[in-house]
Enzyme design. Structure first.
Site, PDB file in Angstrom:
ATOM      1  N   ASP A 335       0.869  -1.188   0.000  1.00 18.13           N
ATOM      2  CA  ASP A 335       0.000   0.000   0.000  1.00 18.13           C
ATOM      3  C   ASP A 335       0.905   1.238   0.000  1.00 18.13           C
ATOM      4  OD1 ASP A 335      -2.260   1.629   0.319  1.00 18.13           O
ATOM      5  OD2 ASP A 335      -2.301   1.380   2.504  1.00 18.13           O
ATOM      6  N   GLU A 338       2.756   5.001  -3.963  1.00 14.02           N
ATOM      7  CA  GLU A 338       2.742   5.946  -5.109  1.00 14.02           C
ATOM      8  C   GLU A 338       4.077   6.643  -5.299  1.00 14.02           C
ATOM      9  OE1 GLU A 338       0.324   5.695  -2.741  1.00 14.02           O
ATOM     10  OE2 GLU A 338      -0.872   4.444  -4.068  1.00 14.02           O
ATOM     11  N   ASP A 413      -8.926   3.575  -2.313  1.00 12.03           N
ATOM     12  CA  ASP A 413      -9.901   4.021  -1.316  1.00 12.03           C
ATOM     13  C   ASP A 413     -11.164   4.575  -1.943  1.00 12.03           C
ATOM     14  OD1 ASP A 413      -7.977   3.215   0.385  1.00 12.03           O
ATOM     15  OD2 ASP A 413      -7.340   5.218   0.999  1.00 12.03           O
TER      16      ASP A 413
HETATM   17  O1  MIG Z   1      -3.529   6.152   4.631  1.00 12.14           O
HETATM   18  O2  MIG Z   1      -3.340   0.908   5.792  1.00 12.14           O
HETATM   19  O3  MIG Z   1      -5.821   2.096   0.514  1.00 12.14           O
HETATM   20  O4  MIG Z   1      -6.774  -0.062   2.005  1.00 12.14           O
HETATM   21  O5  MIG Z   1      -6.682   0.161   4.812  1.00 12.14           O
HETATM   22  C1  MIG Z   1      -4.360   5.036   4.541  1.00 12.14           C
HETATM   23  C2  MIG Z   1      -4.487   1.664   5.985  1.00 12.14           C
HETATM   24  C3  MIG Z   1      -3.521   3.817   4.341  1.00 12.14           C
HETATM   25  C4  MIG Z   1      -4.838   3.017   2.459  1.00 12.14           C
HETATM   26  C5  MIG Z   1      -5.304   1.784   1.780  1.00 12.14           C
HETATM   27  C6  MIG Z   1      -6.323   1.102   2.649  1.00 12.14           C
HETATM   28  C7  MIG Z   1      -5.705   0.750   3.982  1.00 12.14           C
HETATM   29  C8  MIG Z   1      -5.164   2.008   4.660  1.00 12.14           C
HETATM   30  N1  MIG Z   1      -4.240   2.701   3.767  1.00 12.14           N
END
Ligand code: MIG
Length: 700
Positions: A335, A338, A413
């Protein structure tokens, strides 16, 4: 200058430089430059064509066909046909995005043009911030460009989209097969903790007879958000947990973000952090051009990122996963890649970060969009090295062209809204047309408050998506399948069970995606490229060649129009037969998603189960949907479901045909490829709409 192949003529005028692609048979132009390729070191061109941006700019401008449609470009919060749209690629963390938000998480600079039934593809091999305009700024041209790098693009001539996707996969990589359990139902939450809550969720699934294969640990499992650690209070014995889960047929996937806590010895009271110390000592972390460590802020607070362009750093990172594998973790979730930085989400704070980049030492402008790709590669190669007997399983949020080689992706999200649900279909089909077959979205939506109806309709889309995972933000409302009461839970169970019945069909179709690049989750136009009625349909989709789904995407709606392409179709629920090439109006009460089977198809199924390996595939049923001539055919792909042996012949491909013959059907079953031996089993044949079943015992 003309460069000719059997299929294509490329005519290059030298002054001014203009390129035209023509069909070698008809000599008709397919795609032509509207003006010479352009390079502008001051950004004037960008000013002229698009959006004012400083710096080097390169661009290609093409004549816009009067009747040209555009598809692809990866993860875009947009409808299926991209004509008259314009887009930017710059991987961005965009929680709660809605239709039109651009850019979002991924960059796939590849698109398809389709005119008069003939398609071409263009892959712009450039990772800088790029722009694509399909007739938005001018009705005369479609153009693309980038803020730096080489003007280097690949042109693919179909005319079939399937052929283009096949060639694109040959160029940027084929999706490997995931372990078969990854096609099972998955459940996630930000965050399930402690370990007893993880087990409680699993117990609910099992007690309620709801299928489940995978459960996720989001960021709260770690010691102070330090990747490669477990919080001792919340998860005192992760190995014992995964052992207990394994006994219930459940796999555990843990999140691993790129942010490594900036944590020198003595900086915090709760012990030393080997990942930071090792990476610093080896000099694997990103630095600014002045040599200073780059310190973004993410979940652990002040953090550092690995320079994944360094081969040694990728190797080191990959080897760190031993911690997870030793604890029985089955897959890894990337996650925030980017990469997201709370200091500044636009990337401005990272512009002077320098990456090794094969010794070229290039900056963020070039490396941002490929960061997730290289992190996923490091992870994939690590899992492959550490556990060669198993297929790696990684899911990712960000990516670049080629990410399909390493990871499943999900669309980040989303909101728990009807609009976000409706966007699932064009996003999934567009990803499939962009070389990413293994895709899905948080079932029920990630942010906000859902309800039973929305959750049911959401499952009615995702139960046939390759990646099917319910996930929810930390402060969102609970949305596991049972949270809105039995009425909704019973419907969700029906669809999850149906997914597991269809696993042989889904797995066969996913293997086709692996081998050919043609996705599982398809827009109708991919199968019916000569039917312009399909060119804009983005509230229906197909699974492989044979299933057509027309979900309900609005509240309080229980009927809808469905377009059936030419041919004949069976209503999956009633076996009623319809002639295609027209719209029909069908009932869709909450427990029914309009689902049709192509006449001529044969769909392999197994008895339902609550997880992939719960029982052996000792009975396979071929569901025969004869066409008007009484003919049907289907394929079944099988392998061991876990190991990479399928890459070396450890597979079995079976072709099955059925032909109406007097009063019955003559069926033939031929193993056409592979050495995998699935053992003795029963084959059932059921003809749609008929009661009698023939049962054959087949020894192999
Ligand atoms: O700033 O890890 O898209 O699926 O639950 C949020 C916490 C960070 C974004 C992800 C989401 C995840 C969440 N993350």
């Amino acid at each position: 200058v003309t460069v000719a192949t059997d299929e294509l003529e490329v005519v290059v005028r030298r002054s001014p430089l203009l390129i035209e692609f023509r069909d070698a048979g008809t000599h008709q132009p397919i795609n032509s430059d509207e003006r010479p390729m352009a390079y502008d070191s001051k950004g004037h061109l960008a000013n002229m064509l698009f959006d004012p941006k400083a710096g080097n700019f390169i661009a290609v401008s093409k004549k816009l066909g009067f009747d040209e449609h555009f598809y692809g470009l990866g993860e875009k919060a947009a409808r299926l046909d991209k004509r008259r749209g314009s887009f930017v690629n710059w991987n961005s963390d965009t929680p709660g995005y809605t239709e039109g938000k651009d850019p979002i998480y991924q960059t796939i600079p590849f698109y398809l043009g389709l005119q008069h039934g003939a398609a071409y593809g263009i892959f712009f091999d450039n990772s800088y911030r790029s722009y694509f305009d399909f007739g938005r700024s001018s009705q005369q041209r479609a153009w693309f460009g980038a803020e730096g790098g080489e003007l280097n693009y690949y042109f693919f001539y179909g005319p079939s989209i399937k052929k283009i996707l096949n060639r694109y996969a040959d160029l940027t990589g084929h999706m490997p097969l995931p372990p078969k359990w990854a096609l099972g139902n998955q459940q996630s939450r930000w965050s399930y903790y402690p370990d007893t809550m993880v087990e409680q969720v699993v117990r609910e699934y099992r007690e309620r007879d709801l299928p489940l294969d995978v459960i996720y640990l989001d960021i709260d499992y770690m010691r102070g958000y330090r990747v490669f650690t477990f919080d001792q209070q919340r998860f005192p014995n992760p190995k014992a947990l995964t052992d207990r889960l394994a006994r219930q047929g459940i796999k555990l996937v843990t999140i691993v973000d790129p942010g490594v806590k900036h944590d020198p010895p003595g900086a915090s009271s709760d012990g030393r952090y080997f990942v930071f110390e090792q990476g610093l000592e080896k000099n694997y972390f990103q630095r600014r051009s002045n040599g200073e460590l780059f310190v973004p802020r993410v979940w652990p607070g002040e953090s550092v990122f690995v320079d994944y362009t360094l081969p040694e750093a990728r190797r080191w990172w990959g080897d760190l996963f031993r911690v997870y594998l030793d604890n029985g973790v089955a897959g890894i979730w990337n996650d925030m890649n980017e990469p997201s930085d709370f200091v500044d989400q636009t990337g401005k704070n990272q512009l002077d970060v320098v990456s090794y980049d094969n010794g070229e030492r290039t900056t963020h402008a070039k490396n941002r969009n490929t960061f997730a790709l290289l992190m996923a590669r490091a992870t994939y190669e690590g899992l492959e090295r550490l556990r060669p007997e198993q297929r790696p399983y990684i899911i990712t949020r960000a990516g670049y062209a080629g990410i399909q080689r390493y990871a499943t992706m999900w669309t980040g999200d989303t909101n728990s809204t009807w609009d976000a649900l409706a966007l699932n279909i064009p996003m999934f089909t567009t990803l499939g047309l962009s070389g990413e077959p293994f895709i899905g979205s948080d079932v029920g939506g990630f942010i906000g408050r859902g309800n039973g109806e929305l959750l049911v309709r959401s499952y009615q889309v995702s139960f046939l998506a390759p990646f099917c995972r319910n996930h929810k933000t930390s402060d969102g409302y609970d949305q596991e399948p049972w949270r809105f009461g039995k009425y909704y839970e019973d419907i969700i169970r029906k669809y999850l069970k149906l997914r597991y019945e269809l696993l042989p069909f889904l797995y066969t179709t996913l293997e086709q995606a692996h081998r050919t690049g043609i996705p599982l989750f398809r827009p109708l136009l991919l199968n019916y490229q000569n039917d312009p009625n399909t060119y804009n349909i983005d509230d229906q989709f197909m699974v492989g060649e044979d299933l057509l789904v027309a979900p309900i995407l609005k509240p309080d709606v229980t009927r809808r129009l469905v377009y059936l392409p030419p041919g004949a179709w069976y209503d999956y629920w009633t076996n009623r037969k319809y002639a295609g090439g027209t719209m029909i109006y069908v009932d869709a009460p909450l427990d029914t998603v309009p689902l049709f089977v192509r006449a001529g198809a044969m769909i392999p199924t197994v008895p339902p189960r609550n997880f992939v390996g719960e029982r052996p595939d000792d009975t396979i049923t071929f569901n025969i949907y004869p066409d008007d001539k009484g003919w049907a055919e289907g394929t079944l792909y099988e392998d061991d479901g876990v190991s990479p042996a399928y890459k070396n012949g450890g597979l079995r491909r079976t072709m099955v045909t059925a032909r109406r013959d007097g009063r019955g059907f003559a069926v033939s079953v031929d193993v056409v490829e592979g050495q995998y031996n699935p053992g003795v089993r029963k084959l059932n044949f059921i003809v749609a709409g008929q009661r009698s079943t023939s049962i054959t015992r087949v020894k192999t």
